[in-house]
Enzyme design. Structure first.
Site, short mmCIF file in Angstrom:
data_model
loop_
_atom_site.label_atom_id
_atom_site.label_comp_id
_atom_site.label_asym_id
_atom_site.label_seq_id
_atom_site.Cartn_x
_atom_site.Cartn_y
_atom_site.Cartn_z
N GLU A 66 0.83 -1.20 0.00
CA GLU A 66 0.00 0.00 0.00
C GLU A 66 0.87 1.25 0.00
OE1 GLU A 66 0.03 -2.63 2.09
OE2 GLU A 66 -1.81 -2.69 3.27
N CYS A 90 -2.11 -2.72 7.38
CA CYS A 90 -1.64 -2.62 8.76
C CYS A 90 -1.81 -1.17 9.23
CB CYS A 90 -0.17 -3.05 8.85
SG CYS A 90 0.99 -1.86 8.15
ZN LIG Z 1 1.28 -2.11 5.90
#
Ligand SMILES: [Zn+2]
Length: 146
Positions: A66, A90
């Site tokens: 990401e 995350c």
């Molecule tokens: Zn991450």
């Protein structure tokens, strides 16, 4: 999501391949990323190990898909864009997603649901008004011979 997973296949991580694809509000592809080491940091010199002390594990060096997708974008603003990702972000990526202006996260796996990092990510998304929705599989199979 197919493009995200294709991007994830480029990862050299022997255990986890995650891919991300950022699209505009009208679904044009803006950027892609996969989990890997920063430029110049060779897989020959840096470890993919999950065990051991920080300096000898991947966790000190790897950039998640990401964040790579956000950093790979060179076109200006990502305000209002959408992120397709094969694994729920995350907490560290959640910060970058929020700050970059991405407004929607479409994820596939959420295998870390309930862990502290996962819960923190969702808490921040909720506070910042970032919508996250589980990808609904289409049943289609993509097979590419390259
Ligand atoms: Zn991450």
């Amino acid at each position: 999501m197919g493009i995200s997973k294709l991007a994830g296949m480029r990862s050299k991580d022997p255990n986890t391949q995650v891919g991300a694809c950022i699209v505009s509000e009208d679904n044009n592809i803006l950027s892609m990323g996969y989990n890997g080491f920063p430029k110049g940091c060779s897989d020959d010199d840096f470890p993919w190990d999950r065990e051991g002390d920080m300096l000898h594990s991947k966790y000190a060096y790897v950039t998640h898909s990401e964040l790579n997708a956000i950093l790979n974008f060179r076109g200006g603003s990502l305000e209002g864009s959408k992120l397709y990702v094969s694994l729920f972000p995350c907490n560290e990526c959640a910060k970058a997603i929020i700050q970059s202006g991405i407004k929607t996260v479409i994820y596939d796996s959420d295998k870390y649901n309930g862990t502290p990092g996962n819960t923190a990510a969702k808490r921040m998304f909720d506070a910042a008004g970032v919508t996250y929705v589980k990808y609904e599989h289409t049943g289609r199979t993509l097979s590419i011979d390259v």
